[in-house]
Write an enzyme that holds these catalytic residues in place. Sequence first.
Site, PDB file in Angstrom:
ATOM      1  N   CYS A  26       4.064  84.622   9.086  1.00 57.73           N
ATOM      2  CA  CYS A  26       3.629  83.397   8.413  1.00 57.73           C
ATOM      3  C   CYS A  26       3.262  82.383   9.484  1.00 57.73           C
ATOM      4  CB  CYS A  26       4.716  82.874   7.465  1.00 57.73           C
ATOM      5  SG  CYS A  26       5.963  81.860   8.270  1.00 57.73           S
ATOM      6  N   ARG A  50      23.161  83.756  13.724  1.00 55.90           N
ATOM      7  CA  ARG A  50      22.427  83.593  14.991  1.00 55.90           C
ATOM      8  C   ARG A  50      23.355  82.964  16.031  1.00 55.90           C
ATOM      9  NH1 ARG A  50      17.238  79.973  14.329  1.00 55.90           N
ATOM     10  NH2 ARG A  50      16.322  81.814  13.356  1.00 55.90           N
ATOM     11  N   CYS A  55       7.245  81.779  14.775  1.00 58.93           N
ATOM     12  CA  CYS A  55       8.514  82.081  15.447  1.00 58.93           C
ATOM     13  C   CYS A  55       8.353  82.933  16.706  1.00 58.93           C
ATOM     14  CB  CYS A  55       9.475  82.758  14.475  1.00 58.93           C
ATOM     15  SG  CYS A  55       9.904  81.694  13.090  1.00 58.93           S
ATOM     16  N   LYS A  81      14.176  71.257  19.936  1.00 57.18           N
ATOM     17  CA  LYS A  81      14.258  72.387  20.874  1.00 57.18           C
ATOM     18  C   LYS A  81      14.049  71.953  22.322  1.00 57.18           C
ATOM     19  CE  LYS A  81      13.055  75.786  17.402  1.00 57.18           C
ATOM     20  NZ  LYS A  81      12.164  76.861  16.956  1.00 57.18           N
ATOM     21  N   LYS A 119      14.657  70.354  13.163  1.00 59.13           N
ATOM     22  CA  LYS A 119      15.120  71.094  14.347  1.00 59.13           C
ATOM     23  C   LYS A 119      14.594  70.439  15.624  1.00 59.13           C
ATOM     24  CE  LYS A 119      13.217  74.897  12.744  1.00 59.13           C
ATOM     25  NZ  LYS A 119      12.570  76.194  12.525  1.00 59.13           N
ATOM     26  N   CYS A 144      13.162  87.936   6.281  1.00 60.47           N
ATOM     27  CA  CYS A 144      12.775  86.527   6.295  1.00 60.47           C
ATOM     28  C   CYS A 144      12.218  86.085   4.947  1.00 60.47           C
ATOM     29  CB  CYS A 144      11.744  86.269   7.384  1.00 60.47           C
ATOM     30  SG  CYS A 144      11.239  84.542   7.385  1.00 60.47           S
ATOM     31  N   ARG A 178      18.738  72.904  19.045  1.00 54.58           N
ATOM     32  CA  ARG A 178      18.878  74.361  18.953  1.00 54.58           C
ATOM     33  C   ARG A 178      19.252  74.950  20.308  1.00 54.58           C
ATOM     34  NH1 ARG A 178      16.485  76.705  14.535  1.00 54.58           N
ATOM     35  NH2 ARG A 178      16.485  75.273  12.784  1.00 54.58           N
ATOM     36  N   CYS A 209       7.830  88.477  15.172  1.00 53.55           N
ATOM     37  CA  CYS A 209       9.005  87.902  14.501  1.00 53.55           C
ATOM     38  C   CYS A 209       9.542  88.926  13.513  1.00 53.55           C
ATOM     39  CB  CYS A 209       8.602  86.626  13.785  1.00 53.55           C
ATOM     40  SG  CYS A 209       7.601  86.958  12.324  1.00 53.55           S
TER      41      CYS A 209
HETATM   42 FE1  SRM Z   1      11.836  80.541  13.498  1.00 57.71          FE
HETATM   43  C1  SRM Z   1      12.268  79.533  10.304  1.00 57.71           C
HETATM   44  C2  SRM Z   1      13.269  83.466  12.843  1.00 57.71           C
HETATM   45  C3  SRM Z   1      12.100  81.091  16.813  1.00 57.71           C
HETATM   46  C4  SRM Z   1       9.506  78.097  14.065  1.00 57.71           C
HETATM   47  N1  SRM Z   1      12.699  81.330  11.860  1.00 57.71           N
HETATM   48  C5  SRM Z   1      12.806  80.740  10.637  1.00 57.71           C
HETATM   49  C6  SRM Z   1      13.674  81.583   9.710  1.00 57.71           C
HETATM   50  C7  SRM Z   1      15.083  81.127   9.848  1.00 57.71           C
HETATM   51  C8  SRM Z   1      13.230  81.618   8.238  1.00 57.71           C
HETATM   52  C9  SRM Z   1      13.813  80.614   7.283  1.00 57.71           C
HETATM   53  O1  SRM Z   1      13.817  79.412   7.557  1.00 57.71           O
HETATM   54  O2  SRM Z   1      14.238  81.050   6.225  1.00 57.71           O
HETATM   55  C10 SRM Z   1      13.450  82.976  10.355  1.00 57.71           C
HETATM   56  C11 SRM Z   1      14.535  84.020  10.107  1.00 57.71           C
HETATM   57  C12 SRM Z   1      13.944  85.388  10.106  1.00 57.71           C
HETATM   58  C13 SRM Z   1      14.924  86.491  10.092  1.00 57.71           C
HETATM   59  O3  SRM Z   1      14.902  87.292   9.144  1.00 57.71           O
HETATM   60  O4  SRM Z   1      15.715  86.617  10.999  1.00 57.71           O
HETATM   61  C14 SRM Z   1      13.150  82.596  11.786  1.00 57.71           C
HETATM   62  N2  SRM Z   1      12.664  81.963  14.622  1.00 57.71           N
HETATM   63  C15 SRM Z   1      13.121  83.155  14.168  1.00 57.71           C
HETATM   64  C16 SRM Z   1      13.416  84.100  15.312  1.00 57.71           C
HETATM   65  C17 SRM Z   1      14.584  85.026  15.031  1.00 57.71           C
HETATM   66  C18 SRM Z   1      12.132  84.895  15.611  1.00 57.71           C
HETATM   67  C19 SRM Z   1      12.233  86.003  16.622  1.00 57.71           C
HETATM   68  O5  SRM Z   1      11.365  86.861  16.553  1.00 57.71           O
HETATM   69  O6  SRM Z   1      13.092  86.026  17.480  1.00 57.71           O
HETATM   70  C20 SRM Z   1      13.637  83.084  16.439  1.00 57.71           C
HETATM   71  C21 SRM Z   1      15.056  82.618  16.559  1.00 57.71           C
HETATM   72  C22 SRM Z   1      15.238  81.765  17.772  1.00 57.71           C
HETATM   73  C23 SRM Z   1      16.647  81.354  18.060  1.00 57.71           C
HETATM   74  O7  SRM Z   1      17.416  82.156  18.603  1.00 57.71           O
HETATM   75  O8  SRM Z   1      16.955  80.180  17.814  1.00 57.71           O
HETATM   76  C24 SRM Z   1      12.753  81.939  15.961  1.00 57.71           C
HETATM   77  N3  SRM Z   1      11.026  79.700  15.161  1.00 57.71           N
HETATM   78  C25 SRM Z   1      11.170  80.158  16.436  1.00 57.71           C
HETATM   79  C26 SRM Z   1      10.192  79.557  17.292  1.00 57.71           C
HETATM   80  C27 SRM Z   1      10.005  79.852  18.778  1.00 57.71           C
HETATM   81  C28 SRM Z   1      10.888  79.031  19.660  1.00 57.71           C
HETATM   82  O9  SRM Z   1      11.775  78.328  19.204  1.00 57.71           O
HETATM   83  O10 SRM Z   1      10.689  79.114  20.868  1.00 57.71           O
HETATM   84  C29 SRM Z   1       9.419  78.710  16.498  1.00 57.71           C
HETATM   85  C30 SRM Z   1       8.174  77.921  16.944  1.00 57.71           C
HETATM   86  C31 SRM Z   1       8.490  76.780  17.828  1.00 57.71           C
HETATM   87  C32 SRM Z   1       8.776  75.558  17.030  1.00 57.71           C
HETATM   88  O11 SRM Z   1       9.888  75.430  16.512  1.00 57.71           O
HETATM   89  O12 SRM Z   1       7.877  74.732  16.892  1.00 57.71           O
HETATM   90  C33 SRM Z   1       9.972  78.796  15.165  1.00 57.71           C
HETATM   91  N4  SRM Z   1      11.057  79.031  12.390  1.00 57.71           N
HETATM   92  C34 SRM Z   1      10.073  78.175  12.797  1.00 57.71           C
HETATM   93  C35 SRM Z   1       9.703  77.334  11.687  1.00 57.71           C
HETATM   94  C36 SRM Z   1       8.626  76.224  11.696  1.00 57.71           C
HETATM   95  C37 SRM Z   1       9.160  74.951  12.239  1.00 57.71           C
HETATM   96  C38 SRM Z   1       8.195  73.815  12.108  1.00 57.71           C
HETATM   97  O13 SRM Z   1       8.218  72.941  12.945  1.00 57.71           O
HETATM   98  O14 SRM Z   1       7.424  73.786  11.150  1.00 57.71           O
HETATM   99  C39 SRM Z   1      10.502  77.752  10.593  1.00 57.71           C
HETATM  100  C40 SRM Z   1      10.494  77.167   9.164  1.00 57.71           C
HETATM  101  C41 SRM Z   1      11.114  75.828   9.078  1.00 57.71           C
HETATM  102  O15 SRM Z   1      11.800  75.344   9.972  1.00 57.71           O
HETATM  103  O16 SRM Z   1      10.879  75.208   8.037  1.00 57.71           O
HETATM  104  C42 SRM Z   1      11.332  78.829  11.071  1.00 57.71           C
HETATM  105 FE1  SF4 Z   2       9.761  84.296   9.051  1.00 57.73          FE
HETATM  106 FE2  SF4 Z   2       7.445  83.120   9.440  1.00 57.73          FE
HETATM  107 FE3  SF4 Z   2       9.336  82.923  11.292  1.00 57.73          FE
HETATM  108 FE4  SF4 Z   2       8.134  85.212  10.932  1.00 57.73          FE
HETATM  109  S1  SF4 Z   2       7.154  83.317  11.616  1.00 57.73           S
HETATM  110  S2  SF4 Z   2      10.342  84.914  11.087  1.00 57.73           S
HETATM  111  S3  SF4 Z   2       7.733  85.239   8.785  1.00 57.73           S
HETATM  112  S4  SF4 Z   2       9.441  82.084   9.271  1.00 57.73           S
END
Ligand code: SRM
Ligand code: SF4
Length: 634
Positions: free
Chosen positions: A496, A75, A500, A230, A228, A457, A144, A451
Amino acid sequence: MVKTPFSPDYKLSKVEGLKERSNYLREPVASELRLDTNSFSEDATQILKFHGSYQQDNRDNRAKGQEKDYQMMLRTRSPGGFIPPQLYLTLDKLAAAYGNNTLRATTRQGFQLHGILKKNLKQAIAAIVKSMGSTLGACGDINRNVMAPPAPYKNRPEYTLAWEYANNIADLLAPQSGAYYEVWLDGEKFLSAEESPEVKAARQRNANDVNLPDPQEPIYGTNFMPRKFKIAVTVPGDNSVDLYSQDLSLVVITNKKGELQGFNIFAGGGLGRTHNKEETFARVADPIGFVDKADIYDLVKAVVATQRDYGDRANRRHARMKYLLADWGVDSFREKVEQYLGKAISPAKPMPAFKYQDFLGWNEQGDGKLFLGLSVENGRVKDEGKFKLRTALRTIVEQFSLPMRLTPHQNVLFYDIEPNDKEAIAKIFQENGVEIDPTAFDPLVRHSMACPALPTCGLAITESERALPGITDRMRVLLDKLGLTNESFTIRMTGCPNGCARPYMAELGFVGIAPDTYQVWLGGSPHQTRLAQVYQERVNHAELEIHLEPVFAYFKKSRRKNEKFGDFCDRVGMEAIREFVTKSQSGETTATKTRHRVSLPEEIYNQLNQAAASQGKPISHLAAEAIVAYLQSQ
Ligand code: SRM
Ligand code: SF4
């Protein structure tokens, strides 16, 4: 050693130990990278995240008794979504050489590459860094990618300021130890741009215990952040960055001459939840106040230090900064930040209401040049059949050397376009089967996001990116059927509850909670300024219509003039919606009563079908209209 906040028997989570022993993020990644293996150990994968990579496996290829099909996701860290032309060309090449032939624009304005084998990871990261890019800090317990509106308005100083500060804050909070360059570039240091002296001075400035006694990482120490973190920087009225979902949002405040005065501050947003764990929840950020421009880096450090020192390092599910705000309340949080800052935070400056913006289509950028915002369905840049988006983007960057900004809605924006080149660029898109007119898309698609979920994922429970196109089509059919043909709203889906694609801010959100089963959320604002609410806990993928058709019917029947779908759902509330749906399903309302079949001779059916097609109406509607008209004339 980190300060341990709440109790003497505070037991740090396992990841805290890994960070502390990692020698500032070097190990065990550096050693395991040298091994001839297909995968990293669990400990190394935790540290690898800080370098911008996740270990994944292709879940479509899982087979009992066989080793997983391990592959790495990479990323980029791209503040404000900036992708210089040489970086784009490198990413495109890497996608072909080492990846799965696609690039994916993310919801935080980065690019992801999927499918990279461990043996190719070092070359891939080195190539990105040598092309003015970086993956450092794109993942992990750290600041991030810093978001900013992607619009390149050169005649609106607040937009230029948002880019500048997004960049500087990303620099301020970047890891300092040099581990990244040692591991991936054998110690060679490539920097895309010199850090501003102001940022350097701000990092070193140490008052009120804001820095740790750690010469290598004065802001983070050995343990980095509890989770993380943000940040977004935006301008008044522009909510393209989804500012309420961020840990920290800064809004540029200028005077009438466009000179920077300072920033309005919001803190404590975050969306991740865990299913069936009530103590985890999505939360919108609270307004904190206004800070003068001279103090902005100190304010950012003060917020980071508050979360660093008081964030929960025992329970990772309770470790995001939103829980500090929820547990302490806004006033106590502000007081703690003020202690680190060494002064009071002023009341916020007035601002206009925030609006959703996506900047698609051709636009003037204010200096005689143009920008073009391109809708990319779910961010996936690929070539598929006659649709050759990847080829089109590569050709344009090769020929015109244009910079790119990724948007927070997984779209791509080219800027600095000479008006004379407009036609040639449009032709390249046309030749590659790519539609660039945003009004040619169904607005449901334009305003939707999913997502990645399956197959990459590891946390996905349901499909998302692969399911959403079919679901937006089904929603369109429903709306047409009810005569809501011109209606549109934001739809966001995740595989899930982690959120994201920010589904909890959407007007209609689908959140995967069990195989083929989604929780359905309603009532987010069309401008993403409030949280949606759960309408249905569990709906099977095949039965979405049963639960949504009556809601759309209720909306049609009871909306106020020009009321948007999300605003309607929020106004009437989930209870009223559920009540209406139950009644309509039991035939008590006129909205979706049980329908009876009537047989027609084939010839009449064909005529009716043709008439319905030419009027753009579903055949059942036209038949009902005709029968009602006949009965009324009797
Ligand atoms: Fe996310 C984890 C994809 C934005 C909340 N996110 C993941 C992982 C890395 C799965 C993992 O931990 O094994 C996913 C990888 C999937 C894949 O196959 O690529 C993933 N997140 C993404 C992306 C690619 C989704 C997308 O459709 O674009 C986004 C990448 C952003 C970037 O360039 O940095 C992405 N993730 C977000 C957002 C939105 C945002 O940041 O604006 C959120 C919600 C906002 C927040 O953080 O509160 C988000 N991702 C999570 C979480 C839950 C965090 C939490 O507070 O509980 C996880 C899981 C974790 O961290 O344990 C997670
Ligand atoms: Fe993976 Fe859940 Fe984030 Fe979708 S919302 S990319 S299923 S961690």
